[in-house]
Write an enzyme that holds these catalytic residues in place. Sequence first.
Site, PDB file in Angstrom:
ATOM      1  N   GLU A 118     -14.791   5.701   2.000  1.00  0.00           N
ATOM      2  CA  GLU A 118     -13.590   5.486   1.676  1.00  0.00           C
ATOM      3  C   GLU A 118     -13.437   6.471   0.310  1.00  0.00           C
ATOM      4  OE1 GLU A 118     -11.629   5.218   4.188  1.00  0.00           O
ATOM      5  OE2 GLU A 118     -11.798   2.974   5.108  1.00  0.00           O
TER       6      GLU A 118
ATOM      7  N   ASP B 148     -22.617   5.543  11.244  1.00  0.00           N
ATOM      8  CA  ASP B 148     -22.108   4.171  10.684  1.00  0.00           C
ATOM      9  C   ASP B 148     -21.730   3.244  12.009  1.00  0.00           C
ATOM     10  OD1 ASP B 148     -20.096   5.724  12.010  1.00  0.00           O
ATOM     11  OD2 ASP B 148     -19.168   6.044  10.076  1.00  0.00           O
TER      12      ASP B 148
ATOM     13  N   ASP C  21      -8.106  11.328   5.029  1.00  0.00           N
ATOM     14  CA  ASP C  21      -8.012  11.289   3.493  1.00  0.00           C
ATOM     15  C   ASP C  21      -9.302  11.729   2.982  1.00  0.00           C
ATOM     16  OD1 ASP C  21      -9.763   9.414   4.429  1.00  0.00           O
ATOM     17  OD2 ASP C  21      -8.805   7.706   3.429  1.00  0.00           O
TER      18      ASP C  21
ATOM     19  N   HIS D 101     -12.634  11.233   4.102  1.00  0.00           N
ATOM     20  CA  HIS D 101     -13.719  10.483   3.773  1.00  0.00           C
ATOM     21  C   HIS D 101     -14.753  10.954   4.814  1.00  0.00           C
ATOM     22  CE1 HIS D 101     -11.704   8.023   6.744  1.00  0.00           C
ATOM     23  NE2 HIS D 101     -13.079   7.954   7.578  1.00  0.00           N
TER      24      HIS D 101
END
Length: 262
Positions: A146, A70, A139, A141
């Site tokens: 996400e 990314d 979380d 991801h």
Amino acid sequence: MKVIIQQNYDKMCEWAANHIVNAINAKKDGKPFVLGLPTGSSPLGVYKRLIEANKAGKVSFKNVVTFNMDEYVGLPREHEQSYWYFMHDNFFDHIDIPAENVNILNGMADDLEAECARYEAKIASYGGIDLFMGGSGVDGHIAFNEPFTSLSSRTGVRDLTEDTKIVNSRFFGNDPSKVPVKALSVGVATVTDSREVLLLINGHNKARALKHCVEDGVSSAWTISALQNHNNAYIACDELACGELKVDTYKYFLDVYKSERL
């Protein structure tokens, strides 16, 4: 899914680096070894050991092609928080990889969607990725996929959640407002299409993510759980990350992969 539990972060990184070195050296067909790479704090120890292995002559990156996961939208590559800068500062500038073999999404592209399509096409031109190393957010991801990102997603533009901006604000003077609101990211399916996936999960703050990745059902609420459906996925973790696992789960993976424990 193979869960490799190591005593601490250092041993986790040592195991992961050795695994990558062995995978690169095992490639004998003359074609480039295609390696997917993450940024963040988790892989830093792995990069350090890969640099050491390269300098010691244990592995060469001259025939390795890399694709990063990314990049922030709106940060020029010279910005010290761009992932282009991170990767060169922490890895590429210290190994023998040719500059033309390094692929990182361009968050400054005029047409972001076209940039993402180009990236997917270039991965395909190499016949896909041999090994994709990744990390996990608290979380669950993977990359910037996400919670509730489609598990069939491909490389595209992602809106960053407030939680992610808060977590990443430590790199931006602890000011979430300075964190870019968008990023370009490979998709979940881009990662799971790889012939092998190696996920790093370390620290007590990642314990819930590891639990959802390993023990609970496959769900877009925890995008790393998609690895449950992968035929060749490794989860390298440390003891601290195992705090939410059931005792029987923990004992099972320790027993089955005891030969991998350093």
